[in-house]
Design a protein around this motif. Structure first.
Motif, PDB file in Angstrom:
ATOM      1  N   THR A  21       0.831  -1.200   0.000  1.00  0.00           N
ATOM      2  CA  THR A  21       0.000   0.000   0.000  1.00  0.00           C
ATOM      3  C   THR A  21       0.867   1.252   0.000  1.00  0.00           C
ATOM      4  O   THR A  21       0.629   2.194  -0.770  1.00  0.00           O
ATOM      5  CB  THR A  21      -0.934   0.007   1.225  1.00  0.00           C
ATOM      6  N   VAL A  42      -4.257  -3.530  -4.212  1.00  0.00           N
ATOM      7  CA  VAL A  42      -3.976  -4.906  -3.799  1.00  0.00           C
ATOM      8  C   VAL A  42      -3.479  -4.948  -2.349  1.00  0.00           C
ATOM      9  O   VAL A  42      -3.840  -5.857  -1.584  1.00  0.00           O
ATOM     10  CB  VAL A  42      -2.945  -5.566  -4.751  1.00  0.00           C
ATOM     11  N   VAL A  45      -6.134  -5.152   0.418  1.00  0.00           N
ATOM     12  CA  VAL A  45      -6.833  -6.435   0.344  1.00  0.00           C
ATOM     13  C   VAL A  45      -5.987  -7.525   1.011  1.00  0.00           C
ATOM     14  O   VAL A  45      -6.484  -8.327   1.810  1.00  0.00           O
ATOM     15  CB  VAL A  45      -7.164  -6.803  -1.119  1.00  0.00           C
TER      16      VAL A  45
END
Length: 65
Positions: A21, A42, A45
């Motif tokens: 991130t 991504v 998640v």
């Protein structure tokens, strides 16, 4: 999966997700992933999945009578 393995795997996934991130948002430089929006999506998640795995591993199972 045993409880300690799930807990360690979950923590590793959270850390990797936070790293991805940070790279995707451009906060952490020095990588081809820096500034790429895909990793900004991504990463959270993966961190969320890691949190769920760690919580499940930390809780364990209740013994059945």
């Amino acid at each position: 999966m045993t409880r300690p393995v799930a807990l360690v795997l979950g923590v590793v996934l959270v850390l990797v997700g936070l790293l991805w991130t940070g790279q995707g948002l451009g906060w952490i430089g020095g990588s081809p992933m820096t500034g790429v929006t895909l990793w900004a999506v991504v990463g959270p998640v993966v961190a969320l999945v890691g949190l769920l795995v760690a919580l499940r591993g930390g809780r364990g199972r209740t013994p059945r009578a």
